[in-house]
Design a protein around this motif. Sequence first.
Motif, mmCIF file in Angstrom:
data_model
loop_
_atom_site.group_PDB
_atom_site.id
_atom_site.type_symbol
_atom_site.label_atom_id
_atom_site.label_comp_id
_atom_site.label_asym_id
_atom_site.label_seq_id
_atom_site.Cartn_x
_atom_site.Cartn_y
_atom_site.Cartn_z
ATOM 1 N N UNK A 172 0.835 -1.203 0.000
ATOM 2 C CA UNK A 172 0.000 0.000 0.000
ATOM 3 C C UNK A 172 0.865 1.246 0.000
ATOM 4 N N UNK A 173 0.468 2.235 -0.766
ATOM 5 C CA UNK A 173 1.112 3.554 -0.791
ATOM 6 C C UNK A 173 0.210 4.493 -0.003
ATOM 7 N N UNK A 174 0.686 4.865 1.176
ATOM 8 C CA UNK A 174 -0.143 5.705 2.040
ATOM 9 C C UNK A 174 -0.392 7.083 1.473
ATOM 10 N N UNK A 175 0.438 7.509 0.519
ATOM 11 C CA UNK A 175 0.238 8.826 -0.085
ATOM 12 C C UNK A 175 -0.844 8.816 -1.163
ATOM 13 N N UNK A 176 -1.272 7.630 -1.563
ATOM 14 C CA UNK A 176 -2.290 7.494 -2.604
ATOM 15 C C UNK A 176 -3.643 7.124 -1.972
ATOM 16 N N UNK A 177 -4.733 7.483 -2.626
ATOM 17 C CA UNK A 177 -6.054 7.134 -2.072
ATOM 18 C C UNK A 177 -6.240 5.618 -2.017
ATOM 19 N N UNK A 178 -6.992 5.173 -1.037
ATOM 20 C CA UNK A 178 -7.230 3.737 -0.837
ATOM 21 C C UNK A 178 -8.732 3.438 -0.830
ATOM 22 N N UNK A 179 -9.054 2.140 -0.953
ATOM 23 C CA UNK A 179 -10.444 1.671 -0.946
ATOM 24 C C UNK A 179 -10.494 0.284 -0.334
ATOM 25 N N UNK A 180 -11.601 -0.074 0.261
ATOM 26 C CA UNK A 180 -11.803 -1.397 0.842
ATOM 27 C C UNK A 180 -12.588 -2.271 -0.148
ATOM 28 N N UNK A 181 -12.073 -3.468 -0.410
ATOM 29 C CA UNK A 181 -12.707 -4.424 -1.322
ATOM 30 C C UNK A 181 -13.101 -5.656 -0.509
ATOM 31 N N UNK A 182 -14.372 -6.073 -0.643
ATOM 32 C CA UNK A 182 -14.853 -7.289 0.023
ATOM 33 C C UNK A 182 -14.962 -8.394 -1.016
ATOM 34 N N UNK A 183 -14.394 -9.546 -0.704
ATOM 35 C CA UNK A 183 -14.376 -10.685 -1.634
ATOM 36 C C UNK A 183 -15.089 -11.862 -0.978
ATOM 37 N N UNK A 184 -16.161 -12.358 -1.645
ATOM 38 C CA UNK A 184 -16.891 -13.529 -1.173
ATOM 39 C C UNK A 184 -16.348 -14.745 -1.915
ATOM 40 N N UNK A 185 -15.797 -15.673 -1.143
ATOM 41 C CA UNK A 185 -15.122 -16.824 -1.726
ATOM 42 C C UNK A 185 -16.115 -17.939 -2.038
ATOM 43 N N UNK A 186 -15.689 -18.862 -2.912
ATOM 44 C CA UNK A 186 -16.548 -19.979 -3.315
ATOM 45 C C UNK A 186 -16.746 -20.983 -2.201
ATOM 46 N N UNK A 187 -15.849 -21.003 -1.207
ATOM 47 C CA UNK A 187 -15.987 -21.944 -0.099
ATOM 48 C C UNK A 187 -16.841 -21.388 1.038
ATOM 49 N N UNK A 188 -17.452 -20.210 0.827
ATOM 50 C CA UNK A 188 -18.299 -19.606 1.832
ATOM 51 C C UNK A 188 -17.590 -18.589 2.701
ATOM 52 N N UNK A 189 -16.264 -18.466 2.559
ATOM 53 C CA UNK A 189 -15.525 -17.495 3.350
ATOM 54 C C UNK A 189 -15.638 -16.088 2.794
ATOM 55 N N UNK A 190 -15.107 -15.128 3.551
ATOM 56 C CA UNK A 190 -15.168 -13.723 3.146
ATOM 57 C C UNK A 190 -13.859 -13.054 3.532
ATOM 58 N N UNK A 191 -13.318 -12.255 2.600
ATOM 59 C CA UNK A 191 -12.076 -11.519 2.812
ATOM 60 C C UNK A 191 -12.340 -10.045 2.589
ATOM 61 N N UNK A 192 -11.752 -9.189 3.430
ATOM 62 C CA UNK A 192 -11.826 -7.736 3.280
ATOM 63 C C UNK A 192 -10.396 -7.209 3.310
ATOM 64 N N UNK A 193 -10.028 -6.464 2.257
ATOM 65 C CA UNK A 193 -8.663 -5.968 2.146
ATOM 66 C C UNK A 193 -8.682 -4.541 1.588
ATOM 67 N N UNK A 194 -7.679 -3.772 2.050
ATOM 68 C CA UNK A 194 -7.524 -2.391 1.588
ATOM 69 C C UNK A 194 -6.544 -2.381 0.433
#
Length: 373
Positions: free
Chosen positions: A292-314
């Motif tokens: 991540x580049x802290x000087x650049x704008x960021x966004x949160x992406x939520x990913x729903x996996x095929x195994x039923x899990x969920x990931x959230x990453x910036x």
Amino acid sequence: MASQEESVREFVAVTGVEEERARFFLESAGWNLQLALGSFFEDGNDDDIITLPQPEGGSSVSRSTGPSQPRVTSFRDLMHEAEDESDEEEGQRFFAGGSERSGQQIVGPPKKKSSNEVVEDLFKGAREHGAVPLDRSGKGPGEPSKAKAFVGGGYRLGAAPEEESTYVAGERQASNSQQDVHVVLKLWKTGFSLDNGELRTYNDPGNANFLEAIRRGEIPLELRQRARGGQVNLDMEDHRDEDFTKPKVAFKAFEGEGQKLGSATPELISAPPTSQQDQAANEAQARSSVSLDSSQPTTNIQIRLADGGKLVQKFNHTHRVSDLRQFVVLARPAMAAREFVLMTTFPNKELTDESQTLQEANLLNAVIVQRLN
């Protein structure tokens, strides 16, 4: 008397007939010379004259000086009487131009039969040619009920425990080229229908041959063609006092096949069993791989996996769609050997161009779904 003799001479001079015949026409016309000449030229043939019998009691008959009714009746007058009696059946008669001999006779159309008369004629013709009335059970008098024999195949059981059962094929049904047909002809107030079909009016010229065949006690051609050489059983129902009503079609459940449409809901799969510690370690490794580049704008992406899990990453806006795929593979190493696609939820759209940035793909603060191929 002198005037009568003079009329006779003038009649003979004009017509050239004998005096006796001239007196006949003059007496018939009341000694009116013009009327007698007109009657002669219209009915002057010998075979076209019928003389009325003379009254008994002498030859002298008192006559008035005025015109009297003619005493000549022609065959045409007798024909007119017979025609007048049949006018109701044949239609009204009209004469156009001239007299009855030189004019043209026009006969109007016959009286149309009512629907009741049409239906009665159809049933009468059917009865005359051997049709049998049916009772409420739908069977003719004396007709036994016939059970439908089984025509399928089956298995013959083995005679001994070690003997296998064998399949025995049943008799094949007749080919579709020849089949028996059962048709119900319903006669309504204004027309007829076949089985549950549409109404066909009595006065339609296209139905004339069909109705005429029924009236003669024959099976119409269109029904014989439907049977293709097989037997046609025709039942007639009397609904002459009812208006046509099309029966409601019974609901029939769908019996075919279909394809299940795709859904944004991820398909659940059984992943290889992993411990929670291993899964947490894999997700931590995936997060550390995202720079991540802290000087650049960021966004949160939520990913729903095929195994039923969920990931959230910036992510930064400049990260690409391929970085999302790499993040999923690192968080779930088992996915490295599986083919999958990433899709948006609303609207459902597959992310085919993985070289786009998250901003270019409109994935800022989005929800991504993993779908296995």
